[in-house]
Write a protein that holds these residues in place. Structure first.
Motif, PDB file in Angstrom:
ATOM      1  N   VAL A 144       0.840  -1.203   0.000  1.00 58.48           N
ATOM      2  CA  VAL A 144       0.000   0.000   0.000  1.00 58.48           C
ATOM      3  C   VAL A 144       0.874   1.252   0.000  1.00 58.48           C
ATOM      4  O   VAL A 144       0.627   2.211  -0.745  1.00 58.48           O
ATOM      5  CB  VAL A 144      -0.945   0.002   1.224  1.00 58.48           C
ATOM      6  CG1 VAL A 144      -1.692   1.328   1.327  1.00 58.48           C
ATOM      7  CG2 VAL A 144      -1.940  -1.150   1.122  1.00 58.48           C
ATOM      8  N   LYS A 145       1.913   1.236   0.821  1.00 59.69           N
ATOM      9  CA  LYS A 145       2.824   2.375   0.890  1.00 59.69           C
ATOM     10  C   LYS A 145       3.569   2.573  -0.431  1.00 59.69           C
ATOM     11  O   LYS A 145       3.699   3.694  -0.933  1.00 59.69           O
ATOM     12  CB  LYS A 145       3.825   2.170   2.030  1.00 59.69           C
ATOM     13  CG  LYS A 145       4.780   3.326   2.235  1.00 59.69           C
ATOM     14  CD  LYS A 145       5.737   3.049   3.396  1.00 59.69           C
ATOM     15  CE  LYS A 145       6.728   4.195   3.586  1.00 59.69           C
ATOM     16  NZ  LYS A 145       7.684   3.932   4.690  1.00 59.69           N
ATOM     17  N   ALA A 146       4.043   1.466  -1.008  1.00 54.19           N
ATOM     18  CA  ALA A 146       4.823   1.548  -2.253  1.00 54.19           C
ATOM     19  C   ALA A 146       3.972   2.014  -3.430  1.00 54.19           C
ATOM     20  O   ALA A 146       4.453   2.756  -4.295  1.00 54.19           O
ATOM     21  CB  ALA A 146       5.445   0.186  -2.567  1.00 54.19           C
ATOM     22  N   GLY A 153      -4.015  -9.754  -0.696  1.00 54.63           N
ATOM     23  CA  GLY A 153      -4.004  -8.989  -1.939  1.00 54.63           C
ATOM     24  C   GLY A 153      -5.249  -8.164  -2.169  1.00 54.63           C
ATOM     25  O   GLY A 153      -5.178  -7.033  -2.651  1.00 54.63           O
ATOM     26  N   PHE A 154      -6.413  -8.695  -1.817  1.00 53.44           N
ATOM     27  CA  PHE A 154      -7.658  -7.957  -2.021  1.00 53.44           C
ATOM     28  C   PHE A 154      -7.741  -6.743  -1.095  1.00 53.44           C
ATOM     29  O   PHE A 154      -8.265  -5.692  -1.471  1.00 53.44           O
ATOM     30  CB  PHE A 154      -8.857  -8.875  -1.796  1.00 53.44           C
ATOM     31  CG  PHE A 154      -8.900 -10.030  -2.747  1.00 53.44           C
ATOM     32  CD1 PHE A 154      -9.058  -9.821  -4.107  1.00 53.44           C
ATOM     33  CD2 PHE A 154      -8.760 -11.327  -2.287  1.00 53.44           C
ATOM     34  CE1 PHE A 154      -9.087 -10.881  -5.001  1.00 53.44           C
ATOM     35  CE2 PHE A 154      -8.783 -12.396  -3.167  1.00 53.44           C
ATOM     36  CZ  PHE A 154      -8.942 -12.180  -4.525  1.00 53.44           C
ATOM     37  N   ALA A 194      -5.313   0.639  -1.475  1.00 57.56           N
ATOM     38  CA  ALA A 194      -4.466   1.377  -2.417  1.00 57.56           C
ATOM     39  C   ALA A 194      -5.270   2.002  -3.548  1.00 57.56           C
ATOM     40  O   ALA A 194      -4.829   2.961  -4.178  1.00 57.56           O
ATOM     41  CB  ALA A 194      -3.382   0.466  -2.983  1.00 57.56           C
ATOM     42  N   GLY A 195      -6.459   1.461  -3.819  1.00 68.64           N
ATOM     43  CA  GLY A 195      -7.277   2.033  -4.872  1.00 68.64           C
ATOM     44  C   GLY A 195      -7.048   1.371  -6.225  1.00 68.64           C
ATOM     45  O   GLY A 195      -6.158   0.537  -6.392  1.00 68.64           O
ATOM     46  N   TYR A 197      -3.911  -4.373 -11.862  1.00 68.11           N
ATOM     47  CA  TYR A 197      -3.452  -5.470 -11.008  1.00 68.11           C
ATOM     48  C   TYR A 197      -3.495  -6.788 -11.767  1.00 68.11           C
ATOM     49  O   TYR A 197      -4.453  -7.077 -12.492  1.00 68.11           O
ATOM     50  CB  TYR A 197      -4.335  -5.604  -9.761  1.00 68.11           C
ATOM     51  CG  TYR A 197      -4.263  -4.418  -8.827  1.00 68.11           C
ATOM     52  CD1 TYR A 197      -3.267  -4.335  -7.857  1.00 68.11           C
ATOM     53  CD2 TYR A 197      -5.189  -3.388  -8.913  1.00 68.11           C
ATOM     54  CE1 TYR A 197      -3.202  -3.243  -6.988  1.00 68.11           C
ATOM     55  CE2 TYR A 197      -5.132  -2.292  -8.062  1.00 68.11           C
ATOM     56  CZ  TYR A 197      -4.131  -2.233  -7.100  1.00 68.11           C
ATOM     57  OH  TYR A 197      -4.076  -1.148  -6.249  1.00 68.11           O
ATOM     58  N   ILE A 198      -2.436  -7.578 -11.591  1.00 68.10           N
ATOM     59  CA  ILE A 198      -2.425  -8.963 -12.039  1.00 68.10           C
ATOM     60  C   ILE A 198      -2.176  -9.807 -10.788  1.00 68.10           C
ATOM     61  O   ILE A 198      -1.135  -9.666 -10.146  1.00 68.10           O
ATOM     62  CB  ILE A 198      -1.330  -9.232 -13.094  1.00 68.10           C
ATOM     63  CG1 ILE A 198      -1.657  -8.488 -14.391  1.00 68.10           C
ATOM     64  CG2 ILE A 198      -1.204 -10.735 -13.353  1.00 68.10           C
ATOM     65  CD1 ILE A 198      -0.592  -8.641 -15.472  1.00 68.10           C
TER      66      ILE A 198
END
Length: 251
Positions: free
Chosen positions: A39-41, A61-62, A68-69, A74-75
């Motif tokens: 999330v930070k990255a 992951g979800f 993160a929005g 996303y893969i």
């Protein structure tokens, strides 16, 4: 194409990094070993594409996508196919089952290159082939939400679903009451209702969802109206349809 790799296993990150190396248009801007780092990255590096493991410590992951929005694509990459339906629901570009070949990875990157110009991903009805092939068999194993994430400024509260006593609608927000604490989350009540375990949580009123296990008794308020009484003498209104639902669950 700016890429972020997120996986709690170092070997999995290394293999993916090596597999991406032959693609000259791919720039790896970072690697993360857990959901909080991801999330930070994502906020710091603003990647175009995130390769995201699903089962990780701290945040899965979800939950990363939720916090993160949807700005990056996303893969998802995972060893388990039961998550395919949820991957489709959050509009993932693709869904890679580990171990995947370099050819399969190249297909996923091709999907990403085609989709990069897309502006409104939330309303795009396109289904990535890998997800489409797995959705039907995964649907039967779609699991209810085990925990709810609430963003509070820079902090993130992780609330176990089983600890929630009741949820109240407040316009586009919900107020979640759990273990004597209250949290405000930006989400519609109907959306959260669909994610919770229907054998545990029941919509007793247009504005309230209650954990059946938190109900101490049901009391009449008038001839046709009732209320649910929880610990601390918390009283929640019950609609006519809600009364039928909760009586069925309470037996």
């Amino acid at each position: 194409m700016r890429v972020l790799i997120v996986d709690d296993e170092y070997l999995a990150r290394a293999v993916l990094r090596e597999s991406l190396a032959p693609h000259p248009d791919v720039e790896i801007v970072g690697e993360c070993a857990n959901g909080f780092e991801a999330v930070k990255a994502i906020a710091e590096h603003d990647p175009d594409l995130v390769f995201l493991d699903i089962q990780m410590p701290k945040l899965d992951g979800f939950e990363v996508v939720e916090l993160a929005g949807s700005k990056p694509h996303y893969i998802f990459a995972t060893a388990y196919d039961q998550f395919a339906l949820r991957a489709f629901e959050v509009h993932a570009l693709d869904y890679l089952l580990k171990p995947f070949s370099r050819e399969r990875l190249a297909e996923a990157l091709a999907q990403a290159r085609l989709r990069m110009p897309a502006v409104d991903r939330a309303h795009d009805s396109h289904q990535a082939p890998a997800i489409e092939a797995l959705v039907k068999e995964a649907a039967a194993r779609h699991q209810p939400l085990e925990r709810v994430l609430i963003r509070d400024g820079a902090r993130v509260h992780v609330v176990a679903s089983g600890s929630i006593d009741y949820i109240e609608a407040q316009d586009d927000y919900v107020q979640i009451s759990a273990e004597g604490k209250r949290y405000l989350k930006h989400q519609r009540l109907s959306e959260l209702e669909a994610q919770l375990d229907a054998a545990v949580f029941v919509r007793i009123h247009r504005s309230y969802i209650v954990n059946v296990g938190a109900v101490r008794r049901i009391e009449p308020v008038s001839k046709d109206n009732h209320c649910a009484v929880l610990d601390g003498d918390v009283r929640l209104p019950i609609s006519r349809s809600g009364y039928q639902k909760i009586r069925e669950l309470l037996g």
